[in-house]
Scaffold this active site. Structure first.
Site, short mmCIF file in Angstrom:
data_model
loop_
_atom_site.label_atom_id
_atom_site.label_comp_id
_atom_site.label_asym_id
_atom_site.label_seq_id
_atom_site.Cartn_x
_atom_site.Cartn_y
_atom_site.Cartn_z
N GLY A 12 0.82 -1.20 0.00
CA GLY A 12 0.00 0.00 0.00
C GLY A 12 0.85 1.26 0.00
O GLY A 12 0.40 2.32 0.39
N GLY A 13 2.12 1.12 -0.44
CA GLY A 13 3.02 2.27 -0.45
C GLY A 13 3.11 2.88 -1.84
O GLY A 13 2.25 2.66 -2.70
N GLY A 15 5.18 2.35 -4.46
CA GLY A 15 5.30 1.41 -5.58
C GLY A 15 3.97 0.72 -5.86
O GLY A 15 3.59 0.53 -7.03
N PHE A 36 -1.41 -3.86 5.95
CA PHE A 36 -0.85 -2.93 6.94
C PHE A 36 -1.94 -2.07 7.56
O PHE A 36 -2.68 -1.37 6.85
CB PHE A 36 0.19 -2.05 6.26
N GLU A 39 -4.82 0.48 6.03
CA GLU A 39 -4.62 1.03 4.68
C GLU A 39 -5.76 0.67 3.72
O GLU A 39 -6.18 1.51 2.92
CB GLU A 39 -3.28 0.55 4.10
N GLN A 119 14.73 -8.58 -3.88
CA GLN A 119 15.91 -8.53 -2.99
C GLN A 119 16.37 -9.94 -2.62
O GLN A 119 15.63 -10.91 -2.73
CB GLN A 119 15.66 -7.67 -1.77
N CYS A 149 9.41 6.74 -7.40
CA CYS A 149 8.05 7.25 -7.24
C CYS A 149 7.76 7.61 -5.79
O CYS A 149 8.41 7.09 -4.87
CB CYS A 149 7.04 6.22 -7.74
N MET A 207 24.31 -10.00 -8.05
CA MET A 207 24.47 -8.70 -8.72
C MET A 207 23.55 -7.61 -8.21
O MET A 207 23.44 -6.56 -8.84
CB MET A 207 24.31 -8.88 -10.23
N HIS A 213 25.55 0.27 -0.22
CA HIS A 213 25.16 1.21 0.86
C HIS A 213 25.94 0.93 2.15
O HIS A 213 26.49 1.87 2.74
CB HIS A 213 23.65 1.15 1.11
P1 NAI Z 1 6.94 2.29 0.85
O1 NAI Z 1 7.83 2.69 1.96
O2 NAI Z 1 6.11 3.35 0.21
O3 NAI Z 1 6.00 1.10 1.34
C1 NAI Z 1 5.46 1.15 2.53
C2 NAI Z 1 4.31 0.16 2.53
O4 NAI Z 1 4.82 -1.12 2.93
C3 NAI Z 1 3.27 0.53 3.54
O5 NAI Z 1 2.38 1.48 2.97
C4 NAI Z 1 2.65 -0.81 3.80
O6 NAI Z 1 1.70 -1.13 2.80
C5 NAI Z 1 3.82 -1.78 3.67
N1 NAI Z 1 4.30 -2.09 5.03
C6 NAI Z 1 5.25 -1.45 5.72
N2 NAI Z 1 5.41 -2.02 6.94
C7 NAI Z 1 4.52 -3.06 6.99
C8 NAI Z 1 4.21 -4.04 7.95
N3 NAI Z 1 4.83 -4.08 9.13
N4 NAI Z 1 3.25 -4.94 7.65
C9 NAI Z 1 2.63 -4.95 6.45
N5 NAI Z 1 2.89 -4.02 5.50
C10 NAI Z 1 3.82 -3.11 5.77
O7 NAI Z 1 7.81 1.52 -0.18
P2 NAI Z 1 7.83 1.71 -1.74
O8 NAI Z 1 8.36 3.06 -2.05
O9 NAI Z 1 6.53 1.29 -2.31
O10 NAI Z 1 8.97 0.68 -2.15
C11 NAI Z 1 8.81 -0.72 -2.15
C12 NAI Z 1 10.21 -1.30 -2.27
O11 NAI Z 1 10.84 -0.76 -3.44
C13 NAI Z 1 11.13 -0.95 -1.09
O12 NAI Z 1 11.95 -2.06 -0.83
C14 NAI Z 1 11.95 0.22 -1.63
O13 NAI Z 1 13.22 0.29 -1.00
C15 NAI Z 1 12.08 -0.15 -3.09
N6 NAI Z 1 12.32 0.98 -3.96
C16 NAI Z 1 11.49 2.07 -3.94
C17 NAI Z 1 11.71 3.14 -4.78
C18 NAI Z 1 10.79 4.32 -4.83
O14 NAI Z 1 11.06 5.25 -5.57
N7 NAI Z 1 9.70 4.34 -4.10
C19 NAI Z 1 12.85 3.13 -5.74
C20 NAI Z 1 13.64 1.93 -5.72
C21 NAI Z 1 13.38 0.91 -4.85
#
Ligand code: NAI
Length: 403
Positions: A12-13, A15, A36, A39, A119, A149, A207, A213
């Protein structure tokens, strides 16, 4: 084809919003499963009033806007998962286990499960939790998200700032027939990024260069006196030559482990495409790097890294490095420790990797590596193969646990 595909987006984030919006626009039936907090409730409340807007920024073109309404947003796996052809995890890797456990019994045997990004260790975790079913389904794991995003307003508005040109992912094809994996996913995303399939799933693990980091953290803060500093230093552009050398040494260790696996199982694990990190930079950032003569310059003259700083915590006296950043909390247990597990199985010494893990684990207050073995008390929160009982190369390759 998208019209006859049912996709479940897990998360729900940022991506998850971007993927759901783009796939609906391509005519796919999209279900969103978010476990989560509240959401799902929040998103449904918004959807009753308005569609999700995805703003897409593209090079040299005015931003585009896409409006989309997923067919369903729920926190109930029983509602979302059955009949799905494709399930895509778009959540941080530390959350994958929660999703795998919640959906395991509802997954059909012709399903394609995708980590976007997956990952390191995604496949080990999937095989461990799904058991027998894991040999029927197909599993893909991508190196990162297709976009940069940010979620601007929950359920309402997500912005795509940039889209990758290419994206590599690995495929473990299951015994059951699924829809053509790469082609199906490409249709969800549109023309860009162009998806590529790596030759073997271990190639993606090696890879993803999960040491980058942590090594940059180590290089910057290993001699830190613990006192607050005035501002966050530049992350990539602020590295020194010694840090670049350490990155190279960790990359050499990756190459050595890949070579050992290839030698031991030449027909079962084609790792011939595993590249040294400098070559990877030159290929992936060729338009962004001004001086590509060595690794140090490939990083410090890379325009994509301009302005990016170390993650810091703030206090009244200044700022300090944030050792709870996902650069460590994701990249150590879901990255370097997984690679270290492969090295241990292959009996390839990786002293530089060990040095970085040992320093990071102390800063994180965790214990993974003890006396040169992956036996620390926090190993159960990693995805190293040993945690799941994959303790031989054969077990790692086949998913059949060592006895
Ligand atoms: P985000 O930080 O927006 O996602 C958060 C979401 O993860 C929450 O809204 C929830 O739905 C879920 N979540 C978090 N903790 C939780 C829990 N304890 N239980 C259940 N659900 C939980 O992440 P985003 O931006 O969507 O990224 C997803 C992956 O992609 C991450 O590993 C991030 O590092 C990677 N990534 C993101 C980029 C970006 O621009 N957003 C770019 C490159 C990689």
């Amino acid at each position: 084809m998208p019209g006859d595909v049912i996709l479940c987006v897990c998360g729900g984030g940022s991506g998850a919003h971007a993927l759901a919006g783009l796939a609906v626009q391509k005519g796919v039936e999209v279900r969103v499963l978010t476990l989560f907090e509240d959401e799902a409730k929040k998103w449904n409340r918004v959807l009753q009033k308005e569609e999700l807007t995805v703003i897409i920024n593209e090079n040299n073109r005015p931003p585009r806007e896409v409006k989309a309404k997923p067919k369903m947003v729920t926190k109930d796996p029983e509602e979302a998962i059955p009949e799905c052809d494709v399930i895509i995890f778009t959540v941080p890797a530390s959350v994958h286990e929660i999703y795998f456990k919640a959906i395991a019994k509802h997954i059909g045997k012709r399903t394609l499960i995708v980590g976007l990004p997956g990952q390191a260790g995604f496949e080990f975790q999937c095989r461990d939790i799904l058991g027998e079913k894991a040999s029927l389904i197909s599993i893909m794991s991508f190196e990162t998200l297709p976009w940069e995003c940010r979620l601007r307003e929950f359920g309402k508005h997500v912005e795509i700032m940039g889209t990758k040109m290419y994206l590599s992912g690995s495929l473990i094809r299951g015994k059951s027939v699924t829809k053509p994996p790469l082609m199906t996913l490409q249709k969800f995303l549109g023309a860009q990024p162009m998806l590529r399939q790596s030759k073997h799933f271990l190639e993606t693990i090696i890879m993803c260069y999960s040491f980058v980091h942590p090594v940059i953290f180590y290089g910057k803060w290993k001699d830190w006196d613990g006192k607050a500093v005035t501002e966050a230093p530049l992350f990539y552009h602020g590295i020194d030559e010694a840090t670049a050398e350490l990155l190279q040494k960790c990359s050499d260790e990756c190459m050595a482990v890949a070579a050992a696996i290839l030698e031991a199982a030449p027909t079962k694990a084609n790792l011939s495409d595993v590249k040294d990190i400098h070559h990877w930079y030159m290929e992936n950032y060729k338009n962004e790097i001004t001086e590509a003569d060595n690794l140090f310059h490939s990083i410090t003259t890379n325009k994509a890294y301009e302005g990016l700083t170390h993650p810091m915590t703030e206090s009244s006296v200044g700022v300090a490095p944030d050792f709870s950043s996902k650069y460590l909390t994701e990249d150590i247990p879901m990255g370097m420790v997984v690679f270290r597990g492969l090295a241990e199985v292959m009996e390839v010494p990786v002293p530089y990797t060990d040095m970085v893990i040992e320093w990071c684990q102390e800063k994180m207050g965790k214990e993974y590596l003890v006396g040169g073995k992956l036996t620390g008390k926090d190993i159960q929160s990693t995805r190293c193969p040993q945690r799941y009982g994959f303790t031989t190369l054969d077990a790692i390759l086949t998913g059949e646990k060592s006895t």
